[in-house]
Motif scaffolding. Structure first.
Motif, PDB file in Angstrom:
ATOM      1  N   SER A 140       0.823  -1.205   0.000  1.00  0.00           N
ATOM      2  CA  SER A 140       0.000   0.000   0.000  1.00  0.00           C
ATOM      3  C   SER A 140       0.858   1.258   0.000  1.00  0.00           C
ATOM      4  O   SER A 140       1.886   1.331   0.663  1.00  0.00           O
ATOM      5  N   VAL A 141       0.430   2.238  -0.780  1.00  0.00           N
ATOM      6  CA  VAL A 141       1.207   3.466  -0.941  1.00  0.00           C
ATOM      7  C   VAL A 141       0.792   4.536   0.053  1.00  0.00           C
ATOM      8  O   VAL A 141       1.439   5.557   0.185  1.00  0.00           O
ATOM      9  N   SER A 142      -0.323   4.331   0.736  1.00  0.00           N
ATOM     10  CA  SER A 142      -0.764   5.328   1.706  1.00  0.00           C
ATOM     11  C   SER A 142      -1.525   4.624   2.820  1.00  0.00           C
ATOM     12  O   SER A 142      -1.987   3.498   2.660  1.00  0.00           O
ATOM     13  N   LEU A 143      -1.657   5.335   3.920  1.00  0.00           N
ATOM     14  CA  LEU A 143      -2.378   4.766   5.050  1.00  0.00           C
ATOM     15  C   LEU A 143      -3.848   4.534   4.692  1.00  0.00           C
ATOM     16  O   LEU A 143      -4.464   3.565   5.136  1.00  0.00           O
ATOM     17  N   ALA A 144      -4.398   5.415   3.860  1.00  0.00           N
ATOM     18  CA  ALA A 144      -5.801   5.259   3.459  1.00  0.00           C
ATOM     19  C   ALA A 144      -5.989   3.942   2.716  1.00  0.00           C
ATOM     20  O   ALA A 144      -6.953   3.206   2.955  1.00  0.00           O
ATOM     21  N   GLU A 261       6.130  15.746  -8.622  1.00  0.00           N
ATOM     22  CA  GLU A 261       6.285  15.588  -7.171  1.00  0.00           C
ATOM     23  C   GLU A 261       5.047  14.946  -6.573  1.00  0.00           C
ATOM     24  O   GLU A 261       3.946  15.057  -7.099  1.00  0.00           O
ATOM     25  N   ARG A 262       5.252  14.298  -5.452  1.00  0.00           N
ATOM     26  CA  ARG A 262       4.160  13.639  -4.732  1.00  0.00           C
ATOM     27  C   ARG A 262       3.454  14.598  -3.805  1.00  0.00           C
ATOM     28  O   ARG A 262       4.078  15.362  -3.095  1.00  0.00           O
ATOM     29  N   LEU A 263       2.151  14.520  -3.806  1.00  0.00           N
ATOM     30  CA  LEU A 263       1.352  15.341  -2.897  1.00  0.00           C
ATOM     31  C   LEU A 263       0.291  14.406  -2.321  1.00  0.00           C
ATOM     32  O   LEU A 263      -0.393  13.714  -3.060  1.00  0.00           O
ATOM     33  N   VAL A 264       0.190  14.354  -0.993  1.00  0.00           N
ATOM     34  CA  VAL A 264      -0.797  13.459  -0.385  1.00  0.00           C
ATOM     35  C   VAL A 264      -1.956  14.278   0.166  1.00  0.00           C
ATOM     36  O   VAL A 264      -1.761  15.163   0.991  1.00  0.00           O
ATOM     37  N   LEU A 265      -3.151  14.026  -0.341  1.00  0.00           N
ATOM     38  CA  LEU A 265      -4.353  14.704   0.145  1.00  0.00           C
ATOM     39  C   LEU A 265      -5.344  13.664   0.624  1.00  0.00           C
ATOM     40  O   LEU A 265      -5.680  12.750  -0.131  1.00  0.00           O
ATOM     41  N   ASP A 266      -5.817  13.786   1.857  1.00  0.00           N
ATOM     42  CA  ASP A 266      -6.774  12.813   2.394  1.00  0.00           C
ATOM     43  C   ASP A 266      -6.258  11.389   2.271  1.00  0.00           C
ATOM     44  O   ASP A 266      -7.027  10.469   2.014  1.00  0.00           O
ATOM     45  N   GLY A 267      -4.961  11.209   2.386  1.00  0.00           N
ATOM     46  CA  GLY A 267      -4.398   9.868   2.286  1.00  0.00           C
ATOM     47  C   GLY A 267      -4.253   9.354   0.867  1.00  0.00           C
ATOM     48  O   GLY A 267      -3.812   8.238   0.647  1.00  0.00           O
ATOM     49  N   VAL A 268      -4.609  10.167  -0.113  1.00  0.00           N
ATOM     50  CA  VAL A 268      -4.476   9.750  -1.511  1.00  0.00           C
ATOM     51  C   VAL A 268      -3.218  10.389  -2.094  1.00  0.00           C
ATOM     52  O   VAL A 268      -2.950  11.567  -1.865  1.00  0.00           O
ATOM     53  N   GLU A 368      -6.071  26.101   0.199  1.00  0.00           N
ATOM     54  CA  GLU A 368      -6.719  25.015   0.964  1.00  0.00           C
ATOM     55  C   GLU A 368      -8.002  24.559   0.271  1.00  0.00           C
ATOM     56  O   GLU A 368      -8.285  23.375   0.156  1.00  0.00           O
ATOM     57  N   ALA A 369      -8.792  25.552  -0.202  1.00  0.00           N
ATOM     58  CA  ALA A 369     -10.047  25.229  -0.882  1.00  0.00           C
ATOM     59  C   ALA A 369      -9.769  24.443  -2.161  1.00  0.00           C
ATOM     60  O   ALA A 369     -10.488  23.501  -2.496  1.00  0.00           O
ATOM     61  N   LEU A 370      -8.705  24.825  -2.855  1.00  0.00           N
ATOM     62  CA  LEU A 370      -8.342  24.104  -4.081  1.00  0.00           C
ATOM     63  C   LEU A 370      -7.968  22.662  -3.751  1.00  0.00           C
ATOM     64  O   LEU A 370      -8.386  21.719  -4.434  1.00  0.00           O
ATOM     65  N   ARG A 371      -7.195  22.495  -2.676  1.00  0.00           N
ATOM     66  CA  ARG A 371      -6.832  21.129  -2.249  1.00  0.00           C
ATOM     67  C   ARG A 371      -8.077  20.298  -1.997  1.00  0.00           C
ATOM     68  O   ARG A 371      -8.169  19.145  -2.399  1.00  0.00           O
ATOM     69  N   ALA A 372      -9.038  20.906  -1.300  1.00  0.00           N
ATOM     70  CA  ALA A 372     -10.268  20.178  -0.979  1.00  0.00           C
ATOM     71  C   ALA A 372     -11.007  19.795  -2.266  1.00  0.00           C
ATOM     72  O   ALA A 372     -11.522  18.673  -2.390  1.00  0.00           O
ATOM     73  N   ARG A 373     -11.043  20.721  -3.242  1.00  0.00           N
ATOM     74  CA  ARG A 373     -11.712  20.420  -4.510  1.00  0.00           C
ATOM     75  C   ARG A 373     -11.021  19.277  -5.236  1.00  0.00           C
ATOM     76  O   ARG A 373     -11.666  18.406  -5.826  1.00  0.00           O
ATOM     77  N   ILE A 374      -9.696  19.300  -5.208  1.00  0.00           N
ATOM     78  CA  ILE A 374      -8.935  18.242  -5.880  1.00  0.00           C
ATOM     79  C   ILE A 374      -9.285  16.891  -5.265  1.00  0.00           C
ATOM     80  O   ILE A 374      -9.604  15.933  -5.969  1.00  0.00           O
TER      81      ILE A 374
END
Ligand code: GDP
Ligand code: MG
Length: 456
Positions: A140-144, A261-268, A368-374
């Motif tokens: 697994s690549v993330s905790l999620a 680059e890697r970016l982790v959002l909500d465990g993804v 932050e809002a953009l991150r949430a939308r992504i």
């Protein structure tokens, strides 16, 4: 095949604090007895699931290799369902290889990749979905994703599928009863059957749809940042990553190659790609960068289309917004800290259903809002405790089941005979068996277990 006893190093290659060699099969304890000497003498049977301290010894030369803890798991209450022995030593490749050699000398055979889990499957400890989840969990690549896979090892997905199956069986038996005793009072009501079929179709459809998020979890999502030169792509890239990764200058054409680059959002995991502006190149190197950028944008899972809100839109902007209508995208109106020149209404009209988010990458405004939308657009439901399909094979299997159920529904709704309808339901049932591994297909087994590491 299950008569022999297999051995493998279960810990990853290289130097480590600890290393574990694992044995499974009818002779596991006998092999262990030849190469391991408990402190305070031999002879006694190993206690079940309790570590015993001692040393690994070469039976020929009676020389100790290393101190070790041995744990014996008596079958069938073990990972594989057979007798299992784990020998835990210092994590030295030399020591571990030495134990392997002693083990094979004492009658064990080197295990193939995934053979322990394959045995667990063949012995009925895990179905195919659970076995696959074991490998998913390890890789697994993330905790999620690990959480999803860990639940599936425990049988969460299997339970869902078995539940679908039992409902299908009820439906099928009602249809078949209609076949055998058409003139009987058993004549079922088609309306009730249609309703339960609809519910089945809904449930399978939801699982199929979850693959989108599942795939995002398992493989990551590649997001390409596209837009004209100088609109602030690199600044946005840095702002999302929260580091100064890409070079930003006021001069157009600064970014010529691409950055990933890697970016982790909500465990993804997202793979964020910054690249040269898709405009008229000023330099041959930039032109090469643009060609590469186009390619990356085409193959990406999604796009962040960046526009400079402080300037009037250029034709190139319009073209970029229109270019990939089939792709998921977010339109980012950047430089919102400056006076607005862009015809926002026109852009929103062009965008249609594509969401538009205003930010200032330089000031960090609305990032932050953009991150949430992504997160919401590319991995919906990733944070929730929902069942997710992580594999194309599973998704394809479920899709085939869905197709069969839908055909059955059409037939039933049109008042076709029970016979043809039952045939489709039987097809769906067989496909469920293939999904869980009850219907054994060698090439599926090879494909799944061939991807495991040795020792699992
Ligand atoms: N005022 C303002 N300037 C910005 C913003 N984002 C980027 N810039 C500036 O625009 C110029 C081009 O930025 P850059 O990220 O290199 O654009 P790229 O060519 O699309 O990668 C730089 O001088 C940035 O500082 C913003 O949100 N507001
Ligand atoms: Mg740039």
């Amino acid at each position: 095949m299950l008569e022999d006893t297999i051995i493998a190093i279960a810990t990853p290659p290289g130097f480590g604090g600890l290393g574990i060699v694992r044995l499974s099969g009818p002779k596991a304890a006998a092999v262990a007895r030849r190469i391991f000497e408990p402190k305070g003498g031999t002879g006694r049977a190993y206690p079940d699931r309790r570590p015993v301290f001692g040393s690994v010894r070469d039976p020929e030369r009676s020389r100790a290799l290393d101190e070790a803890f041995l744990t014996y798991f008596k079958g069938p209450r073990s990972y594989t369902g057979e007798d299992v022995v784990e020998i835990s030593t210092h994590g030295s490749p030399a020591v571990l290889e030495g134990i392997l050699r002693l083990g094979t000398g004492a009658g064990a055979r080197l295990a193939r990749p995934g053979e322990f889990t394959l045995r667990a499957h063949l012995n009925g400890r895990l179905d195919i979905l659970q076995a696959q989840a074991v490998n998913d969990l390890i890789r697994s690549v993330s905790l999620a994703q690990a959480r999803v896979s860990s639940r599936q090892v425990g049988g969460s997905l299997s339970k869902r599928i078995y539940h679908l199956r039992s409902r299908l069986i009820v439906l099928l038996s009602r249809t078949e009863a209609g076949l055998e005793f058409p003139e009987d009072g058993l004549k079922k009501s088609p309306a009730a059957d249609l309703k339960s079929l609809d519910r089945l179709i809904d449930d399978v459809g939801r699982l199929v749809a979850s693959y989108e998020t599942g795939r995002a979890l398992a493989e990551g999502v590649t997001l390409a940042i596209v837009g004209r030169t100088n609109v602030g792509k690199s600044t946005l890239f840095n702002a999302l990553l929260e580091e100064d990764r890409a070079i930003v200058t006021p001069f157009p054409g600064t970014t010529r190659d691409f950055l990933r680059e890697r970016l982790v959002l909500d465990g993804v995991v997202f793979h964020l790609v910054d690249m040269a502006g898709l405009g008229r190149p000023m330099h041959p190197v930039e032109r090469r960068g643009i060609v590469r950028g186009r390619k990356i944008a085409r193959s990406a899972d999604g796009l962040l289309i960046v526009l400079d809100a402080s300037r009037r839109e250029a034709e190139e902007d319009v073209r970029i917004v229109r270019r990939h209508p089939e792709k998921k995208a977010i339109i980012v109106l950047n430089k919102s800290d400056l006076p607005r020149k862009l015809a926002e209404r026109k852009i929103r009209e062009l965008a249609g259903k594509v969401p538009v988010v205003e930010v200032s990458a330089r000031k960090g405004k609305n990032i932050e809002a953009l991150r949430a939308r992504i997160g919401a657009l590319f991995a919906p439901g990733a944070g929730r405790e929902e069942e997710l399909i992580l594999h194309a094979r599973q998704k394809d299997g479920l899709q085939a089941i869905l197709d069969a159920l839908r055909r059955a529904r059409v037939l039933l709704a049109r008042g076709h005979s029970d016979e043809v309808c039952a045939e489709e339901l039987r097809t769906a049932l067989r496909l469920i068996g293939e999904l869980t591994g009850e219907v054994r297909a060698e090439e599926v087994l090879d494909d799944i277990f061939g991807r495991f590491c040795v020792g699992k």
